[in-house]
Design a protein around this motif. Structure first.
Motif, mmCIF file in Angstrom:
data_model
loop_
_atom_site.group_PDB
_atom_site.id
_atom_site.type_symbol
_atom_site.label_atom_id
_atom_site.label_comp_id
_atom_site.label_asym_id
_atom_site.label_seq_id
_atom_site.Cartn_x
_atom_site.Cartn_y
_atom_site.Cartn_z
ATOM 1 N N TYR A 5 -11.676 -9.252 -16.688
ATOM 2 C CA TYR A 5 -12.549 -9.505 -17.308
ATOM 3 C C TYR A 5 -14.016 -10.051 -16.366
ATOM 4 C CZ TYR A 5 -10.103 -8.436 -21.327
ATOM 5 O OH TYR A 5 -8.758 -7.818 -21.987
ATOM 6 N N VAL A 6 -13.488 -11.788 -14.681
ATOM 7 C CA VAL A 6 -14.176 -11.656 -14.150
ATOM 8 C C VAL A 6 -14.561 -10.239 -13.182
ATOM 9 C CG1 VAL A 6 -14.792 -13.349 -13.002
ATOM 10 C CG2 VAL A 6 -14.066 -13.965 -14.897
ATOM 11 N N GLY A 7 -13.582 -10.241 -12.325
ATOM 12 C CA GLY A 7 -13.876 -9.224 -11.557
ATOM 13 C C GLY A 7 -14.910 -7.618 -11.234
ATOM 14 N N LEU A 8 -14.178 -7.187 -12.260
ATOM 15 C CA LEU A 8 -15.592 -5.721 -12.998
ATOM 16 C C LEU A 8 -16.072 -5.875 -12.902
ATOM 17 C CD1 LEU A 8 -12.512 -4.152 -15.112
ATOM 18 C CD2 LEU A 8 -12.706 -4.143 -12.707
ATOM 19 N N PRO A 9 -16.822 -7.301 -13.724
ATOM 20 C CA PRO A 9 -18.606 -7.312 -13.974
ATOM 21 C C PRO A 9 -18.916 -7.198 -12.324
ATOM 22 C CG PRO A 9 -17.838 -7.983 -15.637
ATOM 23 C CD PRO A 9 -16.698 -7.416 -14.558
ATOM 24 N N VAL A 10 -18.498 -8.782 -11.682
ATOM 25 C CA VAL A 10 -18.879 -8.470 -10.603
ATOM 26 C C VAL A 10 -19.465 -7.002 -9.215
ATOM 27 C CG1 VAL A 10 -18.871 -9.903 -8.312
ATOM 28 C CG2 VAL A 10 -18.123 -10.898 -10.796
ATOM 29 N N ALA A 11 -18.045 -6.787 -9.593
ATOM 30 C CA ALA A 11 -17.833 -5.282 -8.808
ATOM 31 C C ALA A 11 -18.666 -4.630 -9.410
ATOM 32 C CB ALA A 11 -16.016 -5.009 -8.778
ATOM 33 N N ALA A 12 -19.409 -4.490 -10.179
ATOM 34 C CA ALA A 12 -20.489 -3.273 -10.814
ATOM 35 C C ALA A 12 -21.770 -3.421 -10.360
ATOM 36 C CB ALA A 12 -19.811 -3.411 -12.793
ATOM 37 N N ALA A 13 -22.038 -5.606 -10.001
ATOM 38 C CA ALA A 13 -23.141 -5.316 -9.757
ATOM 39 C C ALA A 13 -23.007 -4.923 -8.527
ATOM 40 C CB ALA A 13 -22.975 -7.181 -10.183
ATOM 41 N N VAL A 14 -21.418 -5.515 -7.802
ATOM 42 C CA VAL A 14 -22.005 -5.127 -6.572
ATOM 43 C C VAL A 14 -22.610 -3.652 -6.293
ATOM 44 C CG1 VAL A 14 -20.741 -4.816 -3.973
ATOM 45 C CG2 VAL A 14 -20.404 -7.031 -5.409
ATOM 46 N N GLY A 15 -21.627 -2.541 -6.931
ATOM 47 C CA GLY A 15 -22.147 -1.257 -6.329
ATOM 48 C C GLY A 15 -23.403 -0.789 -6.933
ATOM 49 N N LEU A 16 -23.667 -1.498 -8.077
ATOM 50 C CA LEU A 16 -25.312 -1.042 -8.477
ATOM 51 C C LEU A 16 -26.249 -1.912 -7.212
ATOM 52 C CD1 LEU A 16 -27.256 -0.333 -10.430
ATOM 53 C CD2 LEU A 16 -27.184 -3.123 -11.550
#
Length: 179
Positions: free
Chosen positions: A60-71
């Motif tokens: 729940y913490v890592g996936l939004p961060v990964a999405a933000a990195v991708g964006l």
């Protein structure tokens, strides 16, 4: 440019492309793992134990961060920020791998688990009467009994392996050198 944080993407910059691919891989695979866990719970009727729920928190913490990195990689965010984000994602995936490894060890009886889901039943209760009252109102899912075993590994064991792989993907993206 003097620092990695100030680097912006040039045409065909492989570092930004690797960061995008790493982030997208973590998001897609991690979200699929969470969807499978939720599906087994809600559709398959396999209630999660305390440690199963705890394993989800780093996702729940890592996936939004990964999405933000991708964006951010897609939008041209400086490489230093992308690396920092991917390093945080790797730490989150290592955290869930650690929790999952601990959980798998509890299931294999290598070490004791938390008393609230694998210890003696009377530990949190004052008397047998209290225990009987609690047993009638609640169902405790044990952490030391695997809900499902696939190819010799419990779901916790599979999550440990998957999380380690996602941590490696994120680290590889974080350590990619500018082209």
């Amino acid at each position: 440019m003097s620092s990695a944080a100030s680097q912006t993407p040039a045409a065909g910059d492989r570092s930004h492309a690797r960061a995008t691919v790493a982030a997208a891989t973590v998001v897609v695979v991690g979200a699929s793992a969470l969807a499978a866990a939720w599906g087994m719970e809600l559709i398959g009727g396999l209630p999660p134990c305390h440690l199963c729920l705890l394993q989800r928190v780093p996702y729940y913490v890592g996936l939004p961060v990964a999405a933000a990195v991708g964006l951010g990689a897609w939008r041209g965010l400086p490489l230093g920020w992308l690396r920092l984000g991917l390093a945080l994602v790797a730490l989150a995936m290592l955290a869930t791998a650690g929790i999952a490894g601990y959980h798998a060890g509890v299931e294999w009886r290598w070490w004791p688990g938390p008393s609230d889901c694998s210890g003696p039943a009377l530990a949190p209760f004052g008397s047998v009467t209290d225990l009987m009252a609690q047993m009638q109102s609640a169902h405790v899912v044990r952490c030391d009994e695997p809900a499902l075993v696939l190819f010799g590994l419990s779901l916790a064991g599979w999550n440990a392996l998957l999380s380690l792989a996602l941590a490696m993907v994120a680290l590889r993206g974080a350590l990619a050198r500018p082209a």
